[in-house]
Design a protein around this motif. Structure first.
Motif, PDB file in Angstrom:
ATOM      1  N   UNK A  69       0.808  -1.227   0.000  1.00 28.42           N
ATOM      2  CA  UNK A  69       0.000   0.000   0.000  1.00 28.42           C
ATOM      3  C   UNK A  69       0.841   1.278   0.000  1.00 28.42           C
ATOM      4  N   UNK A  70       2.141   1.138   0.239  1.00 29.56           N
ATOM      5  CA  UNK A  70       3.040   2.295   0.188  1.00 29.56           C
ATOM      6  C   UNK A  70       3.567   2.563  -1.221  1.00 29.56           C
ATOM      7  N   UNK A  71       3.363   1.627  -2.137  1.00 27.34           N
ATOM      8  CA  UNK A  71       3.802   1.823  -3.523  1.00 27.34           C
ATOM      9  C   UNK A  71       2.908   2.908  -4.136  1.00 27.34           C
ATOM     10  N   UNK A  72       3.482   3.890  -4.797  1.00 25.90           N
ATOM     11  CA  UNK A  72       2.662   4.954  -5.387  1.00 25.90           C
ATOM     12  C   UNK A  72       1.654   4.407  -6.403  1.00 25.90           C
ATOM     13  N   UNK A  73       0.536   5.085  -6.499  1.00 30.13           N
ATOM     14  CA  UNK A  73      -0.472   4.716  -7.487  1.00 30.13           C
ATOM     15  C   UNK A  73       0.074   4.928  -8.888  1.00 30.13           C
ATOM     16  N   UNK A  74      -0.364   4.084  -9.823  1.00 26.36           N
ATOM     17  CA  UNK A  74       0.002   4.291 -11.223  1.00 26.36           C
ATOM     18  C   UNK A  74      -0.534   5.645 -11.644  1.00 26.36           C
ATOM     19  N   UNK A  75       0.293   6.429 -12.307  1.00 24.35           N
ATOM     20  CA  UNK A  75      -0.085   7.801 -12.655  1.00 24.35           C
ATOM     21  C   UNK A  75      -1.254   7.872 -13.619  1.00 24.35           C
ATOM     22  N   UNK A 118     -13.004   5.232 -13.801  1.00 26.44           N
ATOM     23  CA  UNK A 118     -12.694   6.393 -12.950  1.00 26.44           C
ATOM     24  C   UNK A 118     -12.384   6.003 -11.506  1.00 26.44           C
ATOM     25  N   UNK A 119     -13.075   5.047 -10.951  1.00 25.83           N
ATOM     26  CA  UNK A 119     -12.876   4.672  -9.552  1.00 25.83           C
ATOM     27  C   UNK A 119     -11.866   3.560  -9.335  1.00 25.83           C
ATOM     28  N   UNK A 120     -11.109   3.214 -10.370  1.00 27.88           N
ATOM     29  CA  UNK A 120     -10.102   2.151 -10.255  1.00 27.88           C
ATOM     30  C   UNK A 120      -8.733   2.775 -10.009  1.00 27.88           C
ATOM     31  N   UNK A 121      -7.988   2.206  -9.059  1.00 26.20           N
ATOM     32  CA  UNK A 121      -6.601   2.643  -8.842  1.00 26.20           C
ATOM     33  C   UNK A 121      -5.720   1.410  -8.739  1.00 26.20           C
ATOM     34  N   UNK A 122      -4.509   1.543  -9.288  1.00 28.44           N
ATOM     35  CA  UNK A 122      -3.581   0.410  -9.304  1.00 28.44           C
ATOM     36  C   UNK A 122      -2.239   0.812  -8.734  1.00 28.44           C
ATOM     37  N   UNK A 135      10.217  -7.399 -12.304  1.00 26.51           N
ATOM     38  CA  UNK A 135       9.694  -8.644 -12.864  1.00 26.51           C
ATOM     39  C   UNK A 135       9.424  -8.467 -14.350  1.00 26.51           C
ATOM     40  N   UNK A 136       9.856  -9.417 -15.147  1.00 25.10           N
ATOM     41  CA  UNK A 136       9.715  -9.323 -16.600  1.00 25.10           C
ATOM     42  C   UNK A 136       8.684 -10.305 -17.167  1.00 25.10           C
ATOM     43  N   UNK A 137       8.497 -11.470 -16.537  1.00 25.24           N
ATOM     44  CA  UNK A 137       7.644 -12.513 -17.106  1.00 25.24           C
ATOM     45  C   UNK A 137       6.173 -12.385 -16.748  1.00 25.24           C
ATOM     46  N   UNK A 138       5.880 -11.672 -15.668  1.00 24.94           N
ATOM     47  CA  UNK A 138       4.487 -11.475 -15.288  1.00 24.94           C
ATOM     48  C   UNK A 138       4.354 -10.174 -14.515  1.00 24.94           C
ATOM     49  N   UNK A 139       3.141  -9.661 -14.479  1.00 21.47           N
ATOM     50  CA  UNK A 139       2.847  -8.441 -13.750  1.00 21.47           C
ATOM     51  C   UNK A 139       1.959  -8.738 -12.558  1.00 21.47           C
ATOM     52  N   UNK A 140       2.092  -7.920 -11.524  1.00 17.66           N
ATOM     53  CA  UNK A 140       1.271  -8.030 -10.321  1.00 17.66           C
ATOM     54  C   UNK A 140       0.831  -6.623  -9.944  1.00 17.66           C
ATOM     55  N   UNK A 141      -0.461  -6.454  -9.721  1.00 10.65           N
ATOM     56  CA  UNK A 141      -1.003  -5.159  -9.323  1.00 10.65           C
ATOM     57  C   UNK A 141      -1.848  -5.306  -8.072  1.00 10.65           C
ATOM     58  N   UNK A 142      -1.761  -4.326  -7.178  1.00 10.49           N
ATOM     59  CA  UNK A 142      -2.697  -4.187  -6.074  1.00 10.49           C
ATOM     60  C   UNK A 142      -3.725  -3.178  -6.578  1.00 10.49           C
ATOM     61  N   UNK A 143      -4.929  -3.652  -6.814  1.00 13.18           N
ATOM     62  CA  UNK A 143      -5.959  -2.837  -7.454  1.00 13.18           C
ATOM     63  C   UNK A 143      -7.102  -2.575  -6.487  1.00 13.18           C
ATOM     64  N   UNK A 147     -10.543  -4.339  -2.772  1.00 11.77           N
ATOM     65  CA  UNK A 147      -9.111  -4.416  -3.069  1.00 11.77           C
ATOM     66  C   UNK A 147      -8.764  -5.856  -3.424  1.00 11.77           C
ATOM     67  N   UNK A 148      -7.980  -6.013  -4.492  1.00 11.19           N
ATOM     68  CA  UNK A 148      -7.585  -7.352  -4.922  1.00 11.19           C
ATOM     69  C   UNK A 148      -6.215  -7.305  -5.584  1.00 11.19           C
ATOM     70  N   UNK A 149      -5.586  -8.455  -5.647  1.00 10.13           N
ATOM     71  CA  UNK A 149      -4.353  -8.625  -6.407  1.00 10.13           C
ATOM     72  C   UNK A 149      -4.729  -9.167  -7.773  1.00 10.13           C
ATOM     73  N   UNK A 150      -4.149  -8.603  -8.820  1.00 15.49           N
ATOM     74  CA  UNK A 150      -4.320  -9.199 -10.138  1.00 15.49           C
ATOM     75  C   UNK A 150      -2.948  -9.501 -10.715  1.00 15.49           C
TER      76      UNK A 150
END
Length: 157
Positions: free
Chosen positions: A14-20, A34-38, A47-55, A120-123
């Motif tokens: 949760x300390x990682x800045x939001x995607x701009x 509009x109400x989505x933040x990642x 990481x190069x092979x996969x992505x992880x987002x806290x959304x 809140x979920x991980x994708x």
């Protein structure tokens, strides 16, 4: 042994800045996100092979347009709230601790927050070269650019 002192090894998600940029979708689709933040976690660690987002989804917002990928598998894990998993095969009410997976080219999916509290979920998704996104209900397709970013293109249904 190479020093890792300049690299991030661990952090509080949760300390990682939001995607701009909140969304790559053009209007009229952009406003639906509009109400989505990642918080882009995977990139922080290189990481190069996969992505992880806290959304997070505010009440009334959507994770994405209903979509499927041609090559990318996706996985979600619900941390907080009760989103509705909308698919082209029906809907499922999710709650914390539940997860879902979407093999490439199969189930079209999205999460919608129809509650009055934040979700809140991980994708997690792989970064398969040549992947494309299709949107069965919208006049849009996504192609992966050479720079690794999605390009969204209007299509005719």
């Amino acid at each position: 042994m190479e020093s890792v002192s300049s690299a991030t090894i661990a952090t509080i998600a949760r300390d990682v800045p939001l995607r701009e940029k909140p969304s790559n979708y053009p209007e009229p689709f952009f406003s639906r996100m509009k109400g989505r933040s990642k918080r882009v976690l995977g990139d922080l660690f290189g990481l190069k092979n996969f992505g992880v987002n806290l959304t997070s989804l505010a009440p009334g917002s959507e994770s994405a347009l209903l979509h499927r990928h041609s090559k990318q598998d996706e996985f979600i894990y619900v941390l907080e709230g009760e989103p509705t998993l909308v698919t082209d095969q029906g809907e499922v009410q999710l709650r914390p601790g539940m997860c879902a997976g979407f093999p490439a080219s199969e189930i079209a999916h999205q999460l919608v927050n129809r509650t009055g509290v934040e979700v809140t979920f991980l994708d997690v998704g792989d970064r398969s070269p040549g992947d494309e996104g299709s949107y069965p209900y919208d006049d849009l397709k996504a192609v992966m650019g050479e720079d690794g970013h999605w390009l969204l293109i209007a299509t005719e249904i």
